[in-house]
Write a protein that holds these residues in place. Structure first.
Motif, short mmCIF file in Angstrom:
data_model
loop_
_atom_site.label_atom_id
_atom_site.label_comp_id
_atom_site.label_asym_id
_atom_site.label_seq_id
_atom_site.Cartn_x
_atom_site.Cartn_y
_atom_site.Cartn_z
N SER A 42 0.76 -1.29 -0.18
CA SER A 42 -0.14 -0.09 -0.06
C SER A 42 0.88 1.38 -0.03
O SER A 42 0.51 2.02 -0.64
CB SER A 42 -0.85 -0.06 1.07
OG SER A 42 -1.79 -0.96 1.24
N THR A 43 1.94 1.44 1.01
CA THR A 43 2.62 2.41 0.84
C THR A 43 3.60 2.69 -0.23
O THR A 43 3.83 3.61 -1.10
CB THR A 43 3.70 2.47 2.09
OG1 THR A 43 4.45 1.23 2.05
CG2 THR A 43 2.99 2.71 3.30
N LEU A 44 4.02 1.54 -1.08
CA LEU A 44 4.35 1.36 -2.32
C LEU A 44 3.80 2.01 -3.41
O LEU A 44 3.98 2.89 -4.13
CB LEU A 44 5.17 0.16 -2.88
CG LEU A 44 5.85 -0.13 -3.96
CD1 LEU A 44 7.21 0.96 -3.90
CD2 LEU A 44 6.15 -1.25 -4.38
N TYR A 45 2.40 1.63 -3.38
CA TYR A 45 1.36 2.12 -4.37
C TYR A 45 1.11 3.76 -3.97
O TYR A 45 0.97 4.37 -5.14
CB TYR A 45 0.18 1.24 -3.99
CG TYR A 45 -1.10 1.62 -5.06
CD1 TYR A 45 -1.17 1.20 -6.37
CD2 TYR A 45 -2.04 2.38 -4.65
CE1 TYR A 45 -2.08 1.62 -7.38
CE2 TYR A 45 -3.16 3.06 -5.50
CZ TYR A 45 -3.22 2.46 -6.70
OH TYR A 45 -4.07 3.02 -7.62
N THR A 46 0.87 4.08 -2.91
CA THR A 46 0.51 5.48 -2.62
C THR A 46 1.99 6.47 -3.05
O THR A 46 1.52 7.46 -3.46
CB THR A 46 0.20 5.73 -1.20
OG1 THR A 46 1.23 5.22 -0.49
CG2 THR A 46 -1.05 5.16 -0.81
N SER A 47 2.88 5.77 -3.04
CA SER A 47 4.04 6.66 -3.32
C SER A 47 4.35 6.76 -4.81
O SER A 47 5.16 7.73 -5.27
CB SER A 47 5.44 6.15 -2.72
OG SER A 47 5.81 4.93 -3.27
N GLY A 48 3.79 6.13 -5.71
CA GLY A 48 3.90 6.31 -6.99
C GLY A 48 2.72 7.08 -7.64
O GLY A 48 2.14 7.77 -7.05
N ASN A 49 2.70 6.97 -9.21
CA ASN A 49 1.84 7.75 -9.56
C ASN A 49 0.45 7.15 -9.92
O ASN A 49 -0.60 7.94 -10.32
CB ASN A 49 2.39 8.14 -11.42
CG ASN A 49 3.57 8.79 -11.26
OD1 ASN A 49 3.82 9.81 -10.33
ND2 ASN A 49 4.38 8.65 -12.27
N ARG A 50 0.34 6.10 -9.51
CA ARG A 50 -1.09 5.11 -9.84
C ARG A 50 -1.57 5.18 -11.12
O ARG A 50 -2.72 4.81 -11.21
CB ARG A 50 -2.00 5.92 -8.80
CG ARG A 50 -1.71 5.97 -7.24
CD ARG A 50 -2.72 6.43 -6.48
NE ARG A 50 -2.03 6.81 -5.33
CZ ARG A 50 -2.80 7.24 -4.27
NH1 ARG A 50 -4.15 7.47 -4.26
NH2 ARG A 50 -2.20 7.30 -3.20
N ASP A 51 -0.73 5.49 -12.01
CA ASP A 51 -1.26 5.37 -13.41
C ASP A 51 -0.35 4.63 -14.40
O ASP A 51 -0.47 4.34 -15.44
CB ASP A 51 -1.53 6.70 -14.07
CG ASP A 51 -0.30 7.71 -14.20
OD1 ASP A 51 0.62 7.04 -13.61
OD2 ASP A 51 -0.61 8.58 -14.94
N THR A 52 0.67 3.80 -13.72
CA THR A 52 1.63 3.30 -14.47
C THR A 52 1.28 1.79 -14.44
O THR A 52 0.24 1.37 -13.75
CB THR A 52 3.08 3.39 -13.94
OG1 THR A 52 2.84 3.02 -12.75
CG2 THR A 52 3.52 4.91 -14.05
N GLU A 53 2.08 0.97 -15.37
CA GLU A 53 1.48 -0.40 -15.58
C GLU A 53 1.98 -1.18 -14.10
O GLU A 53 1.17 -2.06 -13.71
CB GLU A 53 2.46 -1.03 -16.46
CG GLU A 53 1.93 -2.56 -17.03
CD GLU A 53 2.54 -2.83 -18.27
OE1 GLU A 53 2.84 -3.93 -18.39
OE2 GLU A 53 2.44 -2.08 -19.31
N ILE A 54 2.97 -0.83 -13.52
CA ILE A 54 3.59 -1.33 -12.11
C ILE A 54 2.49 -1.22 -11.09
O ILE A 54 2.19 -1.92 -10.22
CB ILE A 54 4.85 -1.04 -11.94
CG1 ILE A 54 5.60 -2.10 -10.79
CG2 ILE A 54 5.17 0.42 -11.58
CD1 ILE A 54 5.71 -3.26 -11.15
#
Length: 167
Positions: A42-54
Motif C-alpha cells: 500500500s505504501t509503495l502504491y501510494t508513493s507512485g503515480n497510480r497510473d503506470t503499469e507497475i
C-alpha cells in the motif's frame, strides 16, 4: 535483501515459517506477516503515480490479499496513507482472537502500526483491527490454508450494553 526487493516478491501464495511452532503461534506469525506485506504494498502504491503499469500490478496484488477482490476494502487504507503522507509502516504488537457470533466463528487481529514519513520520522502509532479467514486449500494429503482478509481496519463490536432509562 532490500525492502523493495521483499515487496516486489510479495504475493499471497506462500509464506510459512521454517521453524516449528504450534498452530496459534503460526497463525499469529502469518497474520502479522500478511498485514506487513499489505501495508508495504500500500505504501509503495501510494508513493507512485497510480497510473503506470507497475501500479496496476501492485494494486492487483493488494486485492489478492482479500477474500473478495473488492477495491472498496482498499480505499480506506490508501486514503489514510495518503492523508498522513506515509512512506513506510511497521506492524507492532499483534493479538489474534476468535469471536463467536451465532453459528459463525470469526477471526480478528488487533495490532498496532507505526507510520513513518519520507524522512523516516515517526508519524504515530495507531491501533487497528482486521478480520481474516483461513480457507482450506489441501495439497497432496496435507492440510494447508490460504490466508485472506475479510475486512481491514474494521471497527470492533461494542462489548458493553446500552444503558436504558432509569428512574
Amino acid at each position: 535483501m532490500s525492502d523493495l526487493q521483499k515487496v516486489r516478491n510479495n504475493n499471497n501464495k506462500k509464506s510459512y515459517p521454517v521453524t516449528k511452532m504450534d498452530s496459534a503461534q503460526a497463525i499469529s506469525f502469518i497474520t502479522k506477516q500478511k498485514i506487513q506485506e499489505l501495508l508495504d504494498l500500500s505504501t509503495l502504491y501510494t508513493s507512485g503515480n497510480r497510473d503506470t503499469e507497475i501500479d496496476s500490478v501492485i494494486y492487483a496484488q493488494m486485492k489478492s490479499y482479500f477474500a473478495e477482490a473488492d477495491s472498496n476494502k482498499l480505499k480506506p487504507i490508501l486514503k489514510q496513507l495518503d492523508s498522513f503522507r506515509v512512506k513506510s509502516a511497521k506492524v507492532g504488537n499483534i493479538d489474534v482472537s476468535k469471536e463467536i457470533r451465532g453459528k459463525d466463528t470469526l477471526d480478528f487481529a488487533k495490532f498496532s502500526v507505526e507510520y513513518f514519513d519520507k524522512n523516516d520520522r515517526s508519524i504515530g502509532v495507531f491501533q487497528k483491527n482486521a478480520q481474516y479467514m483461513l480457507k482450506l486449500s489441501p495439497v497432496k494429503f496435507k492440510k494447508e490454508f490460504k490466508f485472506y482478509f475479510v475486512d481491514f481496519d474494521v471497527q470492533p463490536p461494542k462489548d458493553s450494553t446500552s444503558v436504558g432509562i432509569t428512574k
